[in-house]
Design a protein around this motif. Sequence first.
Motif, mmCIF file in Angstrom:
data_model
loop_
_atom_site.group_PDB
_atom_site.id
_atom_site.type_symbol
_atom_site.label_atom_id
_atom_site.label_comp_id
_atom_site.label_asym_id
_atom_site.label_seq_id
_atom_site.Cartn_x
_atom_site.Cartn_y
_atom_site.Cartn_z
ATOM 1 N N ASP A 7 -18.245 -4.393 12.094
ATOM 2 C CA ASP A 7 -19.104 -5.498 12.480
ATOM 3 C C ASP A 7 -19.582 -5.294 13.914
ATOM 4 O O ASP A 7 -18.997 -4.562 14.700
ATOM 5 N N ARG A 8 -20.632 -6.017 14.260
ATOM 6 C CA ARG A 8 -21.095 -5.964 15.648
ATOM 7 C C ARG A 8 -20.034 -6.561 16.575
ATOM 8 O O ARG A 8 -19.820 -6.099 17.681
ATOM 9 N N GLU A 9 -19.376 -7.593 16.120
ATOM 10 C CA GLU A 9 -18.344 -8.230 16.935
ATOM 11 C C GLU A 9 -16.999 -7.579 16.632
ATOM 12 O O GLU A 9 -16.506 -7.632 15.516
ATOM 13 N N LYS A 10 -16.417 -6.955 17.648
ATOM 14 C CA LYS A 10 -15.131 -6.298 17.465
ATOM 15 C C LYS A 10 -14.006 -7.322 17.545
ATOM 16 O O LYS A 10 -14.025 -8.245 18.371
ATOM 17 N N THR A 11 -13.018 -7.161 16.675
ATOM 18 C CA THR A 11 -11.851 -8.033 16.685
ATOM 19 C C THR A 11 -10.601 -7.185 16.861
ATOM 20 O O THR A 11 -10.569 -6.011 16.465
ATOM 21 N N GLY A 12 -9.571 -7.773 17.445
ATOM 22 C CA GLY A 12 -8.320 -7.063 17.632
ATOM 23 C C GLY A 12 -7.323 -7.954 18.338
ATOM 24 O O GLY A 12 -7.637 -9.072 18.762
ATOM 25 N N VAL A 13 -6.072 -7.453 18.467
ATOM 26 C CA VAL A 13 -5.030 -8.222 19.139
ATOM 27 C C VAL A 13 -4.089 -7.248 19.854
ATOM 28 O O VAL A 13 -3.770 -6.171 19.331
ATOM 29 N N PHE A 14 -3.700 -7.599 21.062
ATOM 30 C CA PHE A 14 -2.756 -6.797 21.839
ATOM 31 C C PHE A 14 -1.346 -7.026 21.289
ATOM 32 O O PHE A 14 -0.932 -8.159 21.050
ATOM 33 N N THR A 15 -0.602 -5.936 21.098
ATOM 34 C CA THR A 15 0.741 -6.053 20.524
ATOM 35 C C THR A 15 1.788 -6.441 21.563
ATOM 36 O O THR A 15 2.901 -6.848 21.197
ATOM 37 N N GLY A 16 1.458 -6.258 22.828
ATOM 38 C CA GLY A 16 2.461 -6.454 23.880
ATOM 39 C C GLY A 16 3.245 -5.179 24.159
ATOM 40 O O GLY A 16 4.058 -5.139 25.085
ATOM 41 N N GLY A 17 2.998 -4.138 23.381
ATOM 42 C CA GLY A 17 3.703 -2.878 23.555
ATOM 43 C C GLY A 17 2.829 -1.832 24.214
ATOM 44 O O GLY A 17 1.611 -1.971 24.298
ATOM 45 N N TYR A 18 3.497 -0.755 24.675
ATOM 46 C CA TYR A 18 2.776 0.297 25.386
ATOM 47 C C TYR A 18 3.205 1.664 24.849
ATOM 48 O O TYR A 18 4.317 1.839 24.343
ATOM 49 N N ALA A 19 2.273 2.610 24.979
ATOM 50 C CA ALA A 19 2.559 4.007 24.660
ATOM 51 C C ALA A 19 2.282 4.828 25.918
ATOM 52 O O ALA A 19 1.679 4.342 26.876
ATOM 53 N N VAL A 20 2.718 6.075 25.899
ATOM 54 C CA VAL A 20 2.534 6.947 27.051
ATOM 55 C C VAL A 20 1.518 8.028 26.691
ATOM 56 O O VAL A 20 1.697 8.765 25.706
ATOM 57 N N ASN A 21 0.438 8.113 27.475
ATOM 58 C CA ASN A 21 -0.557 9.168 27.283
ATOM 59 C C ASN A 21 0.102 10.507 27.642
ATOM 60 O O ASN A 21 0.516 10.712 28.780
ATOM 61 N N PRO A 22 0.244 11.415 26.674
ATOM 62 C CA PRO A 22 0.977 12.658 26.944
ATOM 63 C C PRO A 22 0.264 13.582 27.936
ATOM 64 O O PRO A 22 0.901 14.501 28.472
#
Length: 816
Positions: free
Chosen positions: A310-325
């Motif tokens: 869709d034109r309007e993006k939807t999503g939700v932050f999990t509260g978690g983090y990952a590490v960019n290798p």
Amino acid sequence: MTSSTPNSTAAGHASYDPAAIEQKWQERWRAERTNSPDLTGAERPYYQLMMFPYPSAEGLHIGNVFAFTGNDIHGRFQRLQGHTVFEPIGFDAFGIHSENYALKVGIHPMELIPRNIANFRRQLRRVGLMVDWSHELSTTDPAYYKWTQWIFLQLLERGLAYRGKAAVNWCPSCKTVLANEQVVNGACERCGTPVEQRYLEQWFFKITEYAPRLLANLDWIDWSDTTKTAQRNWIGESEGAEIDFALAGADASIRVFTTRPDTIFGATYVVLAPEHPLVDAVTSSAQREQVRAYVERAGKRDLVARKVGDREKTGVFTGGYAVNPATGARIPVWVADYVLMEYGTGAIMAVPGHDERDFAFARAFDLPIVRVVAAPGDDAATPLAEAYTDNEGGRLVHSPPFDGLTTTEGKARIVAWLGEHGRAKPTVTYRLHDWTISRQRYWGPPIPIIYCDACGMQAVPEKDLPVLLPPITDFRPDDSGVSPLARHEEWYRVPCPECGKMARRETDVSDTFLDSAWYFLRYPSTEFTDVPFDAERTKQWLPVNIYIGGNEHAVLHLLYSRFITMVLHDAGYLDFEEPFMRFRAHGLLIRNGAKMSKTKGNVVNPDEYIERWGADTIRLYLMYMGPLEEGGDFRDSGISGMRRFLDRLWASAHEMRSDGAPDDAVIRKLHRTIRKVTEDTSRLGYNTAIAAMMEYMNTLRGGERVPHRAEVEPLVQLVAPYAPHIAEELWERLGHTGTVFSSRWPAFDPALATEDEIELAVQVNGKLRGTVRVARDIAQDDALAAALAVPSIAKFVTGTPRKVIFGPGRLLNLVV
């Protein structure tokens, strides 16, 4: 012009009566088995195949007649070339279309479908097809679907069939799973109901294991380019890398697939599909309720809408983090429905600086956007007003120690570098996903599986096939996601084939695409009851020489047929792995410039037109409208020209002389016509072949001359594939015994066929629209016919030109 009892013409012979002639020859073909070849003794076998139809209650439509006639002409042409031609017919009669119509009219499909097939059979016979009716089949016949079930068991035995839970499109009105292609703008294509997403236990075939071969063989099979392109796109090979992003504070990692590992230094967040198994593990307690609600909402959206985005993006932050290798930075993990579990790993590294969807998402949620590729003339400091997605011309920036490398160099070097630390590996993935064959409906072949509490899942023994579909009356599906067969314990309760204890049958039926994925193998062997296809018969007749069908089946049906053939080849049942040596897709018909539909009231009923004009006239007109592979515009006003051509052919054969010698100029024109019709018919260029025969007719009867037999007889043979009934009648009139199709196609003398040709410029309203190669001395009417037979010119001409300006040997200008 209505067919009637023959009348005498001014020349003293009976007039052309298509109704009587066509009935005569159709009855004779049937009585003498003219179209039933010796499949065992054939020395030059040629398998001419047309996609079999779904027998709808409405009957045959003009598009079917167009397609079948195009196929039939080529088959008859090959027979005149000396081949033994096998042209079979059958009916793709299982599936939701038949079941829904049966529910609508209140007639059981076991009663409705045979009735529909009988009507189709009647209509197809009237068209005058060279069909071997002795090998007719229907996918609903237990003698056929016994072997459909056998094929399922072959895949199961080889580990290519499995049961698993998957997200599927569910139509709450049709009460069944829908393929992605059956969802249009988020709604069911059949009924228009908004589609939901459900998780159901399904049977799958591992077609993905064959993706590399399915893709590689497209390089050499002789198929329409558009069809091969569609299959390549559907298989969707992507070369890239799998990269692991460690979860911050946890002994786990998120594996992503990317085709742009060169941009990893710009990955500022990770996105999981709502269905990803790590969603719960990565979600913090503070965000758990928001994530749960979002995942639930996403689960109600159909997969197609999510793929399109869709034109309007939807999503939700999990509260978690990952590490960019690559950078060591902690980056947030989000859940968003524009990421699909079925593609790649169900997780992506988001690089908003260099991906349009990621850029839009980052803008919507105020996430960091970092440039790591600079275009020529830009540098690391150049602002990003939009995602820079050039995969070839840029160089890496903000990516130490890889700054300055091209993107191509960066991909290889970065993957190797991450690989040294166990964080990445080169990978090829495919857009293609495993084939879901389960259907929670009634009208289909039961899947031959038995579930036993003691022994587990058991295949139905081959000796117990077919598993018959029971004639239940309450076959309407419900919203449970379970087949109507599950309501009939007397059917599904059976002894376990292993231990003998009471067990239960699988109640799902298989996808109708499985029925059609192997029917071409069955046709030559329909009389064999102990095997699906006889080994010697199959070796003699397959693979299919040419397959003609609709472009709407360019992907799924053809892909599944190729897959099943490859599996049977690997299992040792077939000595070829591609089923169709040559495939051509036919075009579609419109009427008076508009798409045919019931609501517009412009649907063409072939019965009415054959009744009025005769099958031969309609066959000729359908093929003259435009190239077979493009289709045409059905206009009633164009039919009479084809009838006049056949009337003139009829008169020529009755008025011809045998004394003296034929005219040299006419014979030269005849040989040029034979060459043209031979070349065009071979390549399915039927419209230009017909134009050539009509042009020859003008020469043959120019000035009302009386033609010589030597000038007429070869024309009867040229016409035969196109208008078989009148050709048979005239061949008999010429004193021959047996069918015209046992004669040999006329040969041309190259010396006589050589002509002084020119490139004639064709203008429409004074604007050059193309050129056409014609004889230097061509007449105006013939030049006009030749020009209108070229699609790139004809598309600019609507109706009859108001004025024709002809400069012999130079120019044709049409004023429209």
